[in-house]
Design a protein around this motif. Structure first.
Motif, PDB file in Angstrom:
ATOM      1  N   ALA A 243       0.823  -1.207   0.000  1.00 25.89           N
ATOM      2  CA  ALA A 243       0.000   0.000   0.000  1.00 25.89           C
ATOM      3  C   ALA A 243       0.858   1.259   0.000  1.00 25.89           C
ATOM      4  N   GLY A 244       0.605   2.120  -0.928  1.00 27.70           N
ATOM      5  CA  GLY A 244       1.236   3.435  -0.915  1.00 27.70           C
ATOM      6  C   GLY A 244       2.627   3.523  -1.471  1.00 27.70           C
ATOM      7  N   HIS A 245       3.575   2.856  -0.820  1.00 22.38           N
ATOM      8  CA  HIS A 245       4.958   3.202  -1.069  1.00 22.38           C
ATOM      9  C   HIS A 245       5.480   2.879  -2.450  1.00 22.38           C
ATOM     10  N   GLU A 246       5.261   1.638  -2.895  1.00 23.76           N
ATOM     11  CA  GLU A 246       5.888   1.281  -4.146  1.00 23.76           C
ATOM     12  C   GLU A 246       5.269   1.981  -5.349  1.00 23.76           C
ATOM     13  N   GLY A 247       4.123   2.591  -5.104  1.00 22.17           N
ATOM     14  CA  GLY A 247       3.493   3.333  -6.176  1.00 22.17           C
ATOM     15  C   GLY A 247       4.298   4.554  -6.585  1.00 22.17           C
ATOM     16  N   ARG A 248       4.983   5.177  -5.622  1.00 23.79           N
ATOM     17  CA  ARG A 248       5.733   6.380  -5.920  1.00 23.79           C
ATOM     18  C   ARG A 248       7.116   6.015  -6.435  1.00 23.79           C
ATOM     19  N   ALA A 249       7.206   5.867  -7.719  1.00 28.38           N
ATOM     20  CA  ALA A 249       8.452   5.376  -8.288  1.00 28.38           C
ATOM     21  C   ALA A 249       9.532   6.459  -8.293  1.00 28.38           C
ATOM     22  N   ASP A 250       9.097   7.747  -8.220  1.00 29.50           N
ATOM     23  CA  ASP A 250      10.061   8.829  -8.307  1.00 29.50           C
ATOM     24  C   ASP A 250      10.918   8.958  -7.057  1.00 29.50           C
ATOM     25  N   ARG A 251      10.451   8.361  -5.967  1.00 32.17           N
ATOM     26  CA  ARG A 251      11.149   8.529  -4.701  1.00 32.17           C
ATOM     27  C   ARG A 251      11.442   7.148  -4.122  1.00 32.17           C
ATOM     28  N   PRO A 252      12.669   6.924  -3.664  1.00 30.86           N
ATOM     29  CA  PRO A 252      12.930   5.610  -3.088  1.00 30.86           C
ATOM     30  C   PRO A 252      12.144   5.428  -1.798  1.00 30.86           C
ATOM     31  N   ALA A 253      11.700   4.211  -1.540  1.00 30.08           N
ATOM     32  CA  ALA A 253      10.980   3.941  -0.311  1.00 30.08           C
ATOM     33  C   ALA A 253      11.915   4.196   0.868  1.00 30.08           C
ATOM     34  N   GLN A 254      11.335   4.773   1.925  1.00 33.99           N
ATOM     35  CA  GLN A 254      12.185   5.157   3.039  1.00 33.99           C
ATOM     36  C   GLN A 254      11.697   4.528   4.321  1.00 33.99           C
ATOM     37  N   SER A 255      12.574   4.483   5.291  1.00 33.91           N
ATOM     38  CA  SER A 255      12.162   4.003   6.590  1.00 33.91           C
ATOM     39  C   SER A 255      11.353   5.100   7.264  1.00 33.91           C
ATOM     40  N   TYR A 256      10.669   4.711   8.324  1.00 32.65           N
ATOM     41  CA  TYR A 256       9.878   5.671   9.075  1.00 32.65           C
ATOM     42  C   TYR A 256      10.729   6.856   9.512  1.00 32.65           C
ATOM     43  N   TRP A 257      11.951   6.568   9.997  1.00 34.10           N
ATOM     44  CA  TRP A 257      12.769   7.635  10.576  1.00 34.10           C
ATOM     45  C   TRP A 257      13.269   8.604   9.523  1.00 34.10           C
ATOM     46  N   SER A 258      13.761   8.082   8.414  1.00 30.32           N
ATOM     47  CA  SER A 258      14.303   9.002   7.424  1.00 30.32           C
ATOM     48  C   SER A 258      13.179   9.810   6.793  1.00 30.32           C
ATOM     49  N   GLU A 259      12.000   9.206   6.687  1.00 32.58           N
ATOM     50  CA  GLU A 259      10.854   9.924   6.149  1.00 32.58           C
ATOM     51  C   GLU A 259      10.440  11.064   7.090  1.00 32.58           C
ATOM     52  N   SER A 260      10.438  10.759   8.387  1.00 28.00           N
ATOM     53  CA  SER A 260      10.063  11.774   9.368  1.00 28.00           C
ATOM     54  C   SER A 260      11.084  12.899   9.401  1.00 28.00           C
ATOM     55  N   LEU A 261      12.371  12.549   9.325  1.00 32.99           N
ATOM     56  CA  LEU A 261      13.410  13.579   9.338  1.00 32.99           C
ATOM     57  C   LEU A 261      13.281  14.477   8.119  1.00 32.99           C
ATOM     58  N   GLU A 262      12.912  13.854   7.007  1.00 29.06           N
ATOM     59  CA  GLU A 262      12.709  14.625   5.779  1.00 29.06           C
ATOM     60  C   GLU A 262      11.590  15.653   5.979  1.00 29.06           C
ATOM     61  N   ARG A 263      10.477  15.197   6.575  1.00 27.16           N
ATOM     62  CA  ARG A 263       9.367  16.113   6.857  1.00 27.16           C
ATOM     63  C   ARG A 263       9.800  17.214   7.813  1.00 27.16           C
ATOM     64  N   MET A 264      10.629  16.817   8.782  1.00 24.26           N
ATOM     65  CA  MET A 264      11.140  17.770   9.773  1.00 24.26           C
ATOM     66  C   MET A 264      11.937  18.874   9.074  1.00 24.26           C
ATOM     67  N   ARG A 265      12.795  18.453   8.146  1.00 25.98           N
ATOM     68  CA  ARG A 265      13.669  19.414   7.455  1.00 25.98           C
ATOM     69  C   ARG A 265      12.865  20.450   6.685  1.00 25.98           C
ATOM     70  N   GLN A 266      11.677  20.065   6.247  1.00 28.77           N
ATOM     71  CA  GLN A 266      10.883  20.987   5.440  1.00 28.77           C
ATOM     72  C   GLN A 266      10.165  22.036   6.277  1.00 28.77           C
ATOM     73  N   ASN A 267      10.177  21.878   7.592  1.00 26.56           N
ATOM     74  CA  ASN A 267       9.498  22.820   8.469  1.00 26.56           C
ATOM     75  C   ASN A 267      10.495  23.886   8.937  1.00 26.56           C
TER      76      ASN A 267
END
Lengths: 308, 342
Positions: A15-39
């Motif tokens: 569900a969800g992740h593999e659909g987005r081919a433009d972005r490599p699938a990420q772990s929960y932590w790296s995904e959260s840090l990415e969101r953090m960086r955008q704030n």
């Protein structure tokens, strides 16, 4: 390489992740840090808190090389000096340098802030994990204790305890944490309850893991995000509580500098030396604001419940 | 009498609930030998999952085993201590769950998890356990296993997660593998692959496999023997072929007739079983199936039929067939109450 669906089982994308081919699938932590960086705001506030921590740690160096006085050094000819070249933020009624005292005061606020939150996490987190994992009567007993703790009128407890123990950094932290852990326990318990019923907990039990391992290795990492969020949001509240206790004379006593007792001390001189009130007040305000905004950013990035 | 690998004798498991006592498993007995595959079939609430959870002692409170034995290698698993049971779980008896999407811990890399039983039971250190996990992932057919071991579960598709679960179950070469509806949550094409894998595992590792399913087609393709459960009891058991060709319990008979067939006449109506699955807090008296049974006789609501031999190889719990009635022969005659469809 990682995250690309293989041809073999492309028929059932997760569900969800593999659909987005433009972005490599990420772990929960790296995904959260990415969101953090955008704030942006969150990042700035995070750095502000970090800068304060550095200032608090380097207080003796700053006193020696920047302000050239110790926080208790009195210069009788500088009494009530307004901000000037020698005393950047002025001096108080006995000629102590306000900036130096603020720098030292940050040690108290931050140390109590972090220490208290750490204690709340350990006690509240532990109780919440155990209650949520074992459920049934264990949960019942522990949560009734939490109800009792949360029903204690905090201010009276603070007064009583600061009479019984001589307030210092450690006892002050224990006092504030002793009422604050209940909220963390409830939060962690709720999350643990929902996670302990997920299939992977049963699956892990089915490979022979005992309760201790299940709680520490499997449950804890899953409730960690919520604990981090609770912790960062609590720091501001604890700093405020500590300043209030100091202000009421129930916390750190002069001559040790803390923002709370500086405020309390200077209220008498407010009419003619307003900066003595303004600067400590501003420090409390800015620190708590930064801690809260950073906490909000952490919540937005890490709280698993906010993910759709 | 020779010792079986795993033998369940007169197992009773109950759940005290607000609405009354649920006898989820009510006197179930069966056995399995090395290398065998047996199927347990039955509709939701028939007690098949609770039976295997009882064997593994993984019942959710307030569920409790209230009687019976689970003999395994000279021990009674109902009686052993919790720590002994933790040793057996995962090392000697492994289990695969229904929903692979939620059976892996989302915060750990797959290799870490697949290797966990080895660290728990065989004292492997982290690098060795992960190396073993990678080779096991290879054996269950996961492509690029060494990079896949570093992936998180959410990067896997459902079929690959179930493969990873099977790999995790097999790392310690358990004697018994219990698969609780392992394909229910998967696509049909992936189902076939997973079943093939289970079959291969069964052959190569000589792992005795207990397969729980409500899919009779799966049983036909996989299992040597089949156990049919209804309302917490075994109603029929025997070699798959015999049970399918010549069912001796009306429930089995109805189940078989309710499967859509490719070779059916175009106008044949699918024969659903009448009525609803029984309310477990309030099972019908006598034979639990009697309110839905087209063959019902006077004795059925009054006495619980015992599970007895009804043929050279089969056991069934039914007053009708025990009196010598052939269900298949009655098929053409179309027994009362069965001809009209709701």
């Amino acid at each position: 390489m990682i995250g690309q669906p293989t041809a073999e089982e492309i028929g059932t994308p997760a569900a969800g992740h593999e659909g987005r081919a433009d972005r490599p699938a990420q772990s929960y932590w790296s995904e959260s840090l990415e969101r953090m960086r955008q704030n942006r705001v969150g990042i700035v506030c995070g750095y502000a808190v970090l800068a304060l921590v550095v200032i608090a740690i380097c207080a003796p160096l700053l006193a020696q090389f920047v302000t050239h006085v110790t926080p208790t050094h009195q210069e009788l000819d500088s009494q009530f000096d307004p901000p000037n070249a020698q005393h950047w933020l002025g001096a108080d009624e006995v000629g102590r340098d306000t900036l130096t005292r603020l720098i030292y005061g940050s040690q108290v606020s931050l140390a109590v802030g972090f220490l208290t939150v750490a204690m709340q996490l350990v006690v509240g987190g532990g109780v919440g994990l155990v209650a949520g994992y074992f459920g049934r009567w264990v949960d019942e007993v522990l949560m009734r204790i939490v109800d009792v703790v949360l029903a204690i009128p905090a201010i009276f407890l603070f007064i009583l305890m600061s009479i019984l123990f001589r307030p210092n950094l450690l006892t002050l932290s224990v006092i504030i944490a002793s009422v604050g852990w209940g909220g963390v326990a409830r939060l962690v318990r709720g999350e643990s309850l929902s996670i302990r019923n997920r299939d992977f907990m049963l699956a892990t039990r089915s490979v022979g893991a005992g309760s201790g391992r299940l709680i520490l290795r499997h449950l804890l990492p899953n409730v960690l995000p919520i604990m981090i969020v609770a912790a960062t949001l609590n720091v501001g509240a604890v700093i405020l509580a500590e300043a209030a206790l100091d202000f009421l004379g129930l916390g750190i006593h002069p001559p040790t500098a803390s923002w709370g007792n500086m405020l309390s001390n200077s209220q008498t001189y407010f009419t003619h030396s307003a900066w003595l009130v303004v600067f400590p007040g501003l420090m409390i305000f800015l620190t708590v604001l930064a801690a809260n905004l950073f906490g909000n950013a952490v919540r937005d990035a890490f709280d698993p419940r906010l993910k759709s | 009498m020779t010792e079986h690998l795993l033998e369940v004798r007169d197992l009773h498991t109950q759940f005290p609930t607000r609405d009354g006592l649920v006898r989820a498993v009510d006197g179930v007995s069966f056995h399995i030998d090395p290398g065998e595959t047996i199927g347990i079939v039955g509709e939701s609430g028939s007690g098949k999952s609770v039976t295997v959870q009882s064997i593994m002692r993984l019942l959710q409170p307030p569920g409790r085993i209230t009687g019976g034995e689970v003999r395994f290698r000279g021990r009674d698993l109902v009686q052993v201590s919790d720590s002994e049971m933790e040793e057996i779980r995962g090392e000697e008896i492994a289990m695969i769950f229904q929903d692979p999407m939620t059976s892996l811990n989302p915060v750990f890399r797959t290799g870490w998890q697949v290797g966990e039983p080895l660290r728990l039971h065989k004292g492997f250190d982290m690098p060795r356990s992960i190396a073993a996990a990678v080779s096991m992932l290879t054996r269950v057919g996961i492509p690029e296993p060494s990079s896949r071991a570093r992936s998180f579960p959410h990067e896997f598709s459902g079929g690959m997660r179930q493969r990873a679960m099977i790999a995790m179950g097999l790392t310690t070469s358990p004697a018994v593998l219990i698969a609780d509806e392992p394909t229910t949550a998967l696509d049909v094409t992936i189902q076939a692959q997973i079943l093939d894998l289970l079959k291969t595992v069964n052959r190569e590792f000589r792992t005795a496999t207990i397969l729980i399913t409500h899919n009779l087609g799966v049983v036909a393709g996989m299992c040597e023997r089949v156990i049919v459960m209804y309302g917490g009891r075994v109603v029929e058991q025997g070699p798959t072929e015999d049970v399918f060709d010549n069912p001796k319990h009306p429930y089995t008979w109805s189940l078989l007739r309710s499967i859509p067939r490719l070779d059916a006449e175009e106008h044949d109506v699918l024969k659903a079983i009448q009525g609803l699955p029984p309310d477990l807090t309030n099972l019908p008296s006598g034979c639990a199936f009697h309110p839905r049974c087209p063959f019902q006789v006077e004795r059925c609501p009054r006495e619980v039929p015992p599970l007895v031999a009804v043929g050279p190889t089969q056991l069934a719990a039914c007053w009708v067939t025990q009196s010598g009635v052939d269900l298949n022969a009655r098929d053409a005659a179309s027994p009362t109450g069965e001809s009209h469809r709701e």
